[in-house]
Design a protein around this motif. Sequence first.
Motif, PDB file in Angstrom:
ATOM      1  N   SER A   1     -11.110   4.886 -10.118  1.00 47.46           N
ATOM      2  CA  SER A   1     -11.884   5.380  -8.975  1.00 47.46           C
ATOM      3  C   SER A   1     -12.224   4.267  -7.983  1.00 47.46           C
ATOM      4  O   SER A   1     -12.711   4.538  -6.887  1.00 47.46           O
TER       5      SER A   1
ATOM      6  N   THR B   1       0.807  -1.232   0.000  1.00 47.71           N
ATOM      7  CA  THR B   1       0.000   0.000   0.000  1.00 47.71           C
ATOM      8  C   THR B   1       0.839   1.280   0.000  1.00 47.71           C
ATOM      9  O   THR B   1       0.565   2.197  -0.792  1.00 47.71           O
TER      10      THR B   1
ATOM     11  N   SER C   1      -5.187   3.556   0.692  1.00 43.29           N
ATOM     12  CA  SER C   1      -5.973   2.760  -0.253  1.00 43.29           C
ATOM     13  C   SER C   1      -5.185   2.425  -1.499  1.00 43.29           C
ATOM     14  O   SER C   1      -4.261   3.146  -1.892  1.00 43.29           O
ATOM     15  N   ILE C   2      -5.560   1.317  -2.107  1.00 44.19           N
ATOM     16  CA  ILE C   2      -4.996   0.914  -3.389  1.00 44.19           C
ATOM     17  C   ILE C   2      -6.159   0.546  -4.302  1.00 44.19           C
ATOM     18  O   ILE C   2      -7.259   0.266  -3.847  1.00 44.19           O
ATOM     19  N   GLY C   3      -5.921   0.575  -5.609  1.00 44.05           N
ATOM     20  CA  GLY C   3      -6.988   0.207  -6.534  1.00 44.05           C
ATOM     21  C   GLY C   3      -6.672   0.658  -7.933  1.00 44.05           C
ATOM     22  O   GLY C   3      -5.551   1.097  -8.238  1.00 44.05           O
TER      23      GLY C   3
ATOM     24  N   SER D   1     -15.304   0.555   1.771  1.00 43.92           N
ATOM     25  CA  SER D   1     -14.376  -0.335   2.484  1.00 43.92           C
ATOM     26  C   SER D   1     -14.854  -0.595   3.903  1.00 43.92           C
ATOM     27  O   SER D   1     -14.790  -1.729   4.403  1.00 43.92           O
TER      28      SER D   1
ATOM     29  N   ARG E   1     -11.242   1.910  -5.282  1.00 43.22           N
ATOM     30  CA  ARG E   1     -10.134   1.778  -4.350  1.00 43.22           C
ATOM     31  C   ARG E   1     -10.632   1.114  -3.067  1.00 43.22           C
ATOM     32  O   ARG E   1     -11.790   1.292  -2.665  1.00 43.22           O
TER      33      ARG E   1
ATOM     34  N   GLN F   1      -9.328  -0.079   1.108  1.00 44.21           N
ATOM     35  CA  GLN F   1      -8.338   0.115   2.167  1.00 44.21           C
ATOM     36  C   GLN F   1      -7.992  -1.245   2.770  1.00 44.21           C
ATOM     37  O   GLN F   1      -8.795  -1.798   3.541  1.00 44.21           O
TER      38      GLN F   1
ATOM     39  N   GLY G   1      -0.207   2.852  -3.301  1.00 41.33           N
ATOM     40  CA  GLY G   1      -1.415   3.577  -2.935  1.00 41.33           C
ATOM     41  C   GLY G   1      -1.376   5.046  -3.303  1.00 41.33           C
ATOM     42  O   GLY G   1      -0.379   5.568  -3.818  1.00 41.33           O
ATOM     43  N   LYS G   2      -2.495   5.709  -3.059  1.00 38.86           N
ATOM     44  CA  LYS G   2      -2.646   7.129  -3.363  1.00 38.86           C
ATOM     45  C   LYS G   2      -2.597   7.925  -2.065  1.00 38.86           C
ATOM     46  O   LYS G   2      -3.323   7.616  -1.123  1.00 38.86           O
TER      47      LYS G   2
END
Length: 424
Positions: free
Chosen positions: A111, A93, A106-108, A397, A113, A115, A97-98
């Motif tokens: 849009s 992550t 969060s990762i994804g 999430s 994503r 946690q 992640g962002k």
Amino acid sequence: MREKDININRVDWVTVMIYFALVMVGWFNIYAAVYDGQVDKSIFDTSINSGVQLVWIGTAIAIIIVIMAADYRLFENLAIPLYLVMLVLLLLTPFLGKEVNGQILSIGIGSFRIQPGEFAKFATALALAKFMERPTFDLSKTQYQLQAFGVLLLPIVFIILQPDTGTAMVYFSFLIMFYREGLPQKYYVLGIGLIALVLLALGIENNLYLAGAIVVIVIILILLGKKTPQQIIAFSLIGIGLIAFTYSLDYVVSKLPQHQQNRVMVLFNPDLDPLGVGWNVTQSKIAIGSGGLTGKGYLQGTQTKFDFVPEQHTDFIFCTLGEEFGWLGSLVVISLFVALLTRLVFMAERQKNRFNRIYGYGVISILTFHFMINIAMTIGLFPVVGIPLPFLSYGGSSLWSFTILLFIFIKMDSARALQLGRMG
């Protein structure tokens, strides 16, 4: 009778109904938190948070159907693989992640994503249940204590790296599960003592008074003890260690990120900078207090309508409830949580399978911590640590992870008769 019929008949519908009651209360309050009378968008409008939350609720129901249709042995078989997958996701992550507000949670893709820290809670509960279900596992022995704390500390370390101190703190709630499984009481006494020392050290301006009190206590213990050289040295070293600990806390706090330092300062001085670092808590308390006994009415909250409380649809959703439904509305929601937790204790204690019982107490531990700490931080009794109110706060999430956590246990409970049959 078919296996599926037995499972459906044994589903604990009381728990299911409380779950849906809380989810619905959350959905209506999320709409209240984002409602704008001049725009007048429907609660179903997906351009606002209530519409999006409805999508999350629909997908949560799909998740429930999948869990209830699955073989009850699946969760035990996947306990360790799920835990390892979550550890890998937590480790990745910070790199993939962002970053939002200095945290990478969060990762994804695009849009969409998630946690991992939220989903790792039920994975850790399953892994601990798997480790601790062995007949030889005994939490009163040091070797098994090290194993259990090892499983628990790995996700905590990875989450702190994100950094997400609030979510990391949730994992310490598993001490409730450990207590049920026989962890000696001395650890809890020690933990409570350290927490009290930390609060005193941070709350008292001059640590000299606290150091003096520690010296007096050490002298009394020496006088009441056997007065052997070994005992005198041991008590003296403990006293010196505690004094050093109290003086080191200021340095530790000074090394925390600024927003975490602010939260600690506001806890001990709620009136400190009410227009700055204390804004969230101050406005939250005003919103709850202005609700009075019965509240201002649905969609009539002035603190809510004019966006005085940041994050009101997520971590501070409880103040929306307090303002618009008052003390009575707050009491109803708190009663629902108490009823849910009480029911879960009853369900956990009726399990004949040790894996199920341990996992059940994992569910109780996590929900209890979130429920108590979220409301405590909303009314200014605990620092703002950024954890959601289960089933009520906005977010996919959060809702998915709590739904999975709870319904895995409901599935286990519904299959306990089948497990007894196979055990026999």
